[in-house]
Design an enzyme around this catalytic site. Structure first.
Site, PDB file in Angstrom:
ATOM      1  N   CYS B 220      20.177  61.270  83.968  1.00  0.00           N
ATOM      2  CA  CYS B 220      21.254  62.015  84.604  1.00  0.00           C
ATOM      3  C   CYS B 220      20.777  63.385  85.046  1.00  0.00           C
ATOM      4  O   CYS B 220      21.172  63.897  86.092  1.00  0.00           O
ATOM      5  CB  CYS B 220      22.457  62.125  83.680  1.00  0.00           C
ATOM      6  SG  CYS B 220      22.088  62.945  82.147  1.00  0.00           S
ATOM      7  N   THR B 221      19.887  64.004  84.265  1.00  0.00           N
ATOM      8  CA  THR B 221      19.339  65.297  84.665  1.00  0.00           C
ATOM      9  C   THR B 221      18.575  65.148  85.972  1.00  0.00           C
ATOM     10  O   THR B 221      18.710  65.936  86.894  1.00  0.00           O
ATOM     11  CB  THR B 221      18.376  65.829  83.583  1.00  0.00           C
ATOM     12  OG1 THR B 221      19.134  66.125  82.435  1.00  0.00           O
ATOM     13  CG2 THR B 221      17.660  67.069  84.044  1.00  0.00           C
TER      14      THR B 221
END
Ligand SMILES: [Zn+2]
Lengths: 531, 457
Positions: B220-221
Site C-alpha cells: 500500500c505504501t
C-alpha cells in the site's frame, strides 16, 4: 536509464564515483612481493588502482609455489617481481603495473628520493631497521606508508601518516539532525499548518512523525518551563503524550513518533568532534589544508548564523506520510540546508582571502560535502615509528596487557619486534636453523632459541616500561615454531587488511585504524593496540 | 602431551616436494605448545591433508574464488566447488579468477580451471548446479564443507544436510558422523566467519536470529504513498519495468537511477575485494586448523567490521538445545499401521514441520522421491506400504525428509531430521515435545553494527 554495466558497480555503491576517481589517480609502490604484498596488491588492482610498482629482489623459488598465487611453476628461477607483476596485470588491464628487481633495503640506502614519487607505499615483510629508515623518508616526502607483516599465525598492520583528515567518514549509527527541539521558522510554520486533531482518519494516520514530534515538543515545553523531556521518567511521560493522540493503535505514524521520540533531545557533539573544533590547526594560515580552512569556517558559522548549531544536513529519514506532506517536508529541510551551506561558503571564501589564498580555491561541491558531513568529521594522526619505539604508549598498552581476553595480541606485538632483533643478532629467525635439526620441544637447539627469544622479548618489555620478567612461555615457543613462515591464509588476511586501509587512506572515506592492528591467528581475537 | 613426545625432521628443502611447502610445514610437521587436542604433527598428517582430505566449497563467487585459492595454498589439494551462477561483468572487481572473456560461463567451471592451472598438484571438481539438485549422498564424500554464499536459504539447506550426518547415542550425546562447516559472509566492509561443528558448536539454525529479515515495503505504501526512490522502484518492479522514473517525476521524488534500480530490485549487496579476502582467509585458516589440529580452533563466531577502524570480535555462541536441525531430531510417534503415504500427509500437517511434497529417505535408501520422474516412478509403489515394514521393522529410528516449507511467507527448501517411534514396540516416550520454535524474532538489541543492515539508499 541505459547506463553501461560497470565492472566496478558493486564497489561504486560503497565509495562512489569520487572515491573511484581517487583510486584511479593513485600510484602505489609495494616493497617485497611475497604472499602478503601480492595479496594486498591483488585487491587494489581488482578495484582499479591507478598504477602499481613492485620492488623485490628475489627469484621465484619452490617455496613461493606453496604460498603465493601470483606465481606458477613456470616462474621458478625468474624475477619474482616480474612474475607477480605479469599476473597482476592480467587481473585488470586498466591498471599500470611495473616492477623493479631490486632490494628495498638497498634502495633505501642508494636512492631514498625514489620513494617520493608515490602516493602511498605498502611495505611488507621489512625488518625494524629498514622500517625506521623508510618511515623517515616517507614523512619527509609526504608519502603515506602502510606497513604489513605476516609471521606464522600472527601479523601486523600499521599506518604511518602525519595527519589524515576525513570528511566522508560514513558513520553508520548517526542520529539525523532534525531540529525537533528547535525548529526554524519555516519548519515551525509547516508544523503549525497541520492539525493533529483532524477528524479524517486517513489524513490523521498520514501526518509524518516529524510534524507530530515538533508540535508535541512545543506543547511539552510550554508545560515544563521550556525544558525538554530529559529524564527517563519525563521521556516515558512524553511517549504517553504521543500515545494519547492516537485514534487507533494501528497508526504507523504515531508508532514511529514514539520510537523516534528520543530524537527530540539533541545528541550533543562527541569528544572527537569537539577536539577537532578546538584543534590548533583550526587557527588557519596560508599553509593550512582545505580541511582546516573549512573547519575554521564551520567554527565561525556555529558561533554566528548557526546560533550554536551545525549546518543542517538536509536529509530526512523515510517515515509514514502522505506523499504531499513528505515531499514538502523534504523541501523545507533541503532549503534550510542550502541557506546554511551558503553561509558557510561565504565564510570559507573570506577566510581564504584573509590567509592570502585565492577565494575560489575550494570548490562549491567540496564545501557542500563538508557541510553535509560536518558532524562526522574525523582526524587521525599517527606517531612516527621512531617515536613509537622511543616513547611507547605504556599506560594505554598496560590496559591491554591485563586484558585476559586478548592475552595473545600484546605478546605477539612484543614478539614481532623481538624476532627482528633476534634476526639482527643471529642472522636468522628463531626456529630456523642452518643445519639439520630434529625440531622437538626438548632439543637443545630449540630450547636455546626459545630462551634467547624470551630474553630479547623481556628486554623490549622492560623498555616499554613493563616490569615483567617473562612473557607467556607457550607463545614464545610458538613463535619459534613459526620460524618466519609466511602462510598463505595469514598473508591473505593481513594483506587484505592492508589493502582495505589503503583504500580508506586514498579515497579519504571511512576511518582508518587508529593504532597497530595485531592479528591473532590462534584464537582469531585480533586487536588494535594504541601507538 | 602427544605433541611433546613427537620429534619431527625439519629438513626443509630436502623434502620430496622440493621445499614447496616449507612454510606450511612449520605448522604441520613441528610440534607446538598451543595446539588442538589431537594434534599429531608429522609426514603422515601432511599426507592426509594433501591426499586424503576432501573439501566441498559451496559458492564460486567473491568468497568462493578466494576460498579455492586460500584452501589450495593451505595444502587442501582435493577440492570440489558447486555454484549455479554464470559470470557477470559486475563480478570482475573481486572475483579474480574471472576475465572479461569468461562472462556468461559457469563460475564453478572457470574458477576450478583457473586455480588448477595456477597451482600445480591441486585437483578441483566443479559442479554447475544448485546444491539442492545434488543427492544427499553427494555430501558423503567430504570431510569438511566451506561456505561462501550470499543466501540465507542456501546456508540453511546445507547446514541441515551437514547436521543430518550427526548421530546421537541413546543418552542424547553426539556420537558419530560429525561433518564440520566453516561459513563466511560479507557486505561492504563488514563480514563474518564462523565454525560450525554439528553437535558441539551452534549450527546455522541455532543462531538464525543473527540474520535480520530483508527489507520489504508494504504494497500500500508503494502504490499510494511512495516517499523514496526505493519505493518507486519497488513499485515499478512489481507493476511494470521502466515506470519508476515516470512515477518518481509524478510525485516529485529525485534519485531514481539505473544503479539504484538494480540495487532495489535485485537486492544487490555492495561488495569489495578486500573484505572477501579477509573473510575467506579466516575461513581457510580455520578449515586447516579443524582438519589438522595444528592450532586452536576459533570459538566460534568472528564478526568483522572495517568501516571505522578495524573491529574484529569473537563471540562464543551457545547451541540451542532444542534446535530442530542439529538437535536429536523431531520426535514423531506413529502407529504401526501408518503407510508411507499417510506419513507424508502427517508431515504436511505437523505444526512445526508443515512440509509440503517431501521426499523421504531412510539410512540412505530412497523410500519416496518426488523428483526426478524416474525415481518417483520407482518409489511410487512404496506409498501404500507400511512405514514400519519399509524401515525394516525397527521400533525407533531416524528418517530424513526433504521438502519445502514456508518461512516468513517464502517457500524454502529444507531438510528435516525425524525421530520416528512406533507405538507399542519400544519403551514409552515421555518427551513428546522436544523442539523449540524454528524461527525466532530478530533480536532488536543486537547492534546492527555487526549485522547485515537493510540496504540504505
Ligand atoms: Zn542447531
Amino acid at each position: 536509464m541505459a547506463e553501461p554495466k560497470n565492472k566496478y558497480d558493486r564497489q561504486l555503491r560503497i565509495w562512489g564515483e569520487q572515491g573511484q576517481a581517487a583510486l584511479e589517480k593513485a600510484s602505489i609502490c609495494l616493497l617485497n612481493c611475497g604472499p602478503t604484498g601480492s595479496e594486498a596488491l591483488k585487491n587494489l588492482v581488482l578495484g582499479g588502482i591507478g598504477s602499481v610498482t613492485i620492488v623485490d629482489e628475489f627469484k621465484v623459488e619452490m617455496n613461493d609455489l606453496g604460498n603465493n598465487f601470483l606465481v606458477d611453476a613456470s616462474s621458478v628461477g625468474q624475477s619474482r617481481a616480474k612474475c607477480v607483476c605479469t599476473f597482476l596485470q592480467e587481473l585488470n588491464d586498466a591498471v599500470k603495473a611495473k616492477f623493479i628487481q631490486e632490494s628495498p633495503e638497498r634502495l633505501l640506502e642508494t636512492n631514498p628520493s625514489f620513494f617520493s614519487q608515490f602516493t602511498l607505499i605498502i611495505a611488507t615483510q621489512l625488518l625494524e631497521d629498514s622500517i625506521l629508515k623508510l618511515d623517515k623518508i616517507c614523512r619527509e616526502g609526504n608519502v603515506m606508508l602502510v606497513i604489513a607483516r605476516s609471521y606464522g599465525l600472527t601479523g601486523i598492520v600499521r599506518i604511518s601518516v602525519k595527519e589524515h583528515t576525513v570528511i566522508e567518514s560514513k558513520h553508520e549509527h548517526f542520529v539525523e539532525d532534525l531540529r525537533f527541539h528547535n525548529p526554524w521558522p519555516e519548519l515551525k510554520q509547516f508544523a503549525e499548518s497541520i492539525d493533529l486533531n483532524v477528524v479524517d482518519p486517513v489524513i490523521h494516520k498520514h501526518i509524518p512523525y516529524a510534524v507530530i514530534l515538533i508540535k508535541l515538543v512545543e506543547k511539552w515545553k510550554e508545560m515544563h518551563d521550556g525544558h525538554l523531556p530529559l529524564t527517563r521518567k519525563e521521556k516515558d511521560e512524553f511517549k504517553h503524550l504521543i500515545k494519547s493522540l492516537m485514534l487507533d493503535i494501528d497508526e504507523d505514524n504515531y508508532k514511529e513518533a514514539i520510537r523516534a521520540s528520543f530524537k527530540v533531545c539533541p545528541e550533543g557533539i562527541g569528544s572527537d568532534l569537539s577536539q577537532i573544533l578546538e584543534d590548533g590547526s583550526a587557527e588557519v594560515d596560508f599553509g593550512s589544508s582545505d580541511f582546516w580552512v573549512m573547519v575554521a569556517a564551520l567554527k565561525e558559522f556555529i558561533a554566528n548564523e548557526g546560533e550554536g548549531e551545525f549546518p543542517l544536513e538536509g536529509s530526512i529519514p523515510d517515515m509514514t506520510s502522505s506523499t504531499e506532506y513528505y515531499v514538502n517536508l523534504q523541501k523545507i529541510y533541503q532549503a534550510k540546508a542550502e541557506v546554511d551551506f551558503l553561509a558557510v561558503e561565504q565564510r570559507v571564501r573570506s577566510i581564504l582571502k584573509r590567509i592570502g589564498r585565492d577565494s575560489d580555491a575550494i570548490s562549491r561541491a567540496d564545501i557542500k560535502t563538508f557541510c553535509r558531513n560536518s558532524r562526522k568529521l574525523a582526524v587521525r594522526r599517527y606517531r612516527s615509528i621512531e617515536d613509537e619505539f622511543k616513547s611507547p604508549a605504556t599506560l594505554e598498552l598496560q590496559k591491554n596487557l591485563n586484558d585476559e581476553e586478548y592475552s595473545y595480541t600484546f605478546g605477539f606485538y612484543v614478539l614481532l619486534r623481538a624476532v627482528d632483533r633476534f634476526a639482527a643478532n643471529y642472522n636468522r629467525f628463531p626456529g630456523l636453523f642452518d643445519r639439520r635439526v630434529q625440531y622437538s620441544l626438548k632439543s637443545s637447539e630449540v630450547a636455546d632459541d626459545v630462551h634467547r627469544l624470551n630474553s630479547i622479548a623481556v628486554g623490549i618489555l622492560n623498555n616499554l616500561g613493563f616490569k615483567a620478567k617473562t612473557l607467556y612461555e607457550d607463545l614464545v615457543s610458538e613463535m619459534c615454531r613459526f620460524g618466519g613462515a609466511e602462510l598463505h591464509a595469514v598473508a591473505a588476511f593481513v594483506g587484505g587488511i592492508a589493502s582495505q586501509e589503503v583504500i580508506k587512506l586514498i579515497t579519504k572515506q571511512f576511518v582508518p585504524v587508529s593504532g597497530t592492528f595485531i592479528f591473532d591467528g590462534i584464537e582469531h581475537k585480533s586487536q588494535v593496540l594504541p601507538i | 602431551m602427544a605433541a611433546e613426545a613427537a620429534t619431527t625432521s625439519i629438513d626443509e628443502g630436502l623434502n620430496e616436494d622440493g621445499g614447496r611447502w616449507k612454510d606450511l610445514d612449520k605448522l604441520i610437521l613441528r610440534p607446538g605448545t598451543i595446539v588442538g587436542d589431537n594434534f599429531e604433527p608429522g609426514p603422515e598428517l601432511k599426507e592426509n591433508l594433501m591426499k586424503m582430505v576432501r573439501v566441498l566449497v559451496v559458492g564460486a563467487g567473491g568468497l568462493g574464488c578466494e576460498l579455492l585459492k586460500d584452501l589450495a595454498l593451505s595444502g587442501f589439494l582435493n577440492l570440489e566447488v558447486i555454484d549455479m551462477d554464470t559470470i557477470d561483468v559486475s563480478n570482475l572487481n573481486r572475483q579474480f579468477l574471472f576475465r572479461f572473456g569468461d562472462v556468461g560461463k559457469p563460475k564453478a567451471e572457470v574458477a576450478a580451471k583457473c586455480v588448477m592451472e595456477r597451482i600445480s598438484g591441486v585437483n578441483i571438481v566443479p559442479h554447475f548446479c544448485r546444491i539442492e539438485d545434488k543427492d544427499i549422498s553427494f555430501f558423503d564424500n567430504f570431510h569438511i564443507i566451506v561456505l561462501g554464499l550470499d543466501s540465507i536459504e542456501a546456508r540453511s539447506y546445507i547446514n541441515a544436510v551437514a547436521c543430518s550426518y550427526l548421530e546421537y547415542d541413546s543418552d542424547g550425546n553426539p556420537s558419530d558422523g560429525i561433518k564440520p562447516m566453516v561459513d563466511g559472509g560479507t557486505e561492504g566492509f563488514k563480514g563474518h566467519a564462523r565454525v560450525i561443528i554439528p553437535g558441539l558448536t551452534p549450527c546455522f539454525e541455532c543462531n538464525i536470529w543473527l540474520f535480520p529479515p530483508q527489507v520489504k515495503f508494504p504494497l500500500c505504501t508503494l502504490a499510494e504513498t511512495p516517499r523514496t526512490a526505493a519505493h518507486c522502484i519497488e513499485y515499478a518492479h512489481l507493476i511494470k519495468w521502466g515506470e519508476a522514473l515516470k512515477r518518481a517525476e509524478l510525485f516529485g521524488i529525485s534519485g531514481v537511477t539505473y544503479s539504484l534500480t538494480q540495487g532495489v530490485v535485485k537486492n544487490i549487496v555492495p561488495a569489495i575485494a578486500s573484505t572477501n579476502a579477509i573473510v575467506s582467509a579466516a575461513c581457510a585458516l580455520e578449515a586447516l586448523k579443524i582438519m589438522t589440529d595444528c592450532s586452536k580452533t576459533m570459538s566460534n563466531y568472528l564478526m568483522y567490521n572495517g568501516t571505522e577502524g578495524i573491529h574484529s570480535k569473537m563471540t562464543a555462541f551457545d547451541r540451542d538445545k532444542d534446535c530442530l536441525v542439529c538437535g536429536p531430531g523431531i520426535l514423531i510417534e506413529l502407529d504401526i499401521s501408518v503407510t508411507l503415504s499417510k506419513f507424508i500427509d502427517l508431515l504436511g500437517e505437523h505444526p512445526k514441520l508443515l512440509l509440503s511434497k517431501p521426499s523421504i529417505t531412510h539410512r540412505g535408501n530412497n523410500l519416496y522421491m518426488q523428483a526426478p520422474p524416474v525415481l518417483e516412478e520407482m518409489t511410487r509403489s512404496n506409498l501404500n506400504l507400511l512405514l514400519f515394514d519399509l524401515i525394516g521393522k525397527i521400533p525407533k529410528d531416524i528418517i530424513h525428509a526433504t521438502g519445502t516449507t514456508s518461512i516468513n511467507g517464502k517457500r524454502t527448501s529444507c531438510l528435516r531430521k525425524l525421530r520416528v517411534i512406533f507405538k507399542g514396540t519400544a519403551e514409552d516416550v515421555t518427551d513428546m515435545d522436544t523442539m523449540g520454535a524454528v524461527y525466532r524474532f530478530v533480536d532488536k538489541d543486537n547492534p546492527e553494527f555487526w549485522g547485515y543492515p537493510v540496504p540504505k539508499f
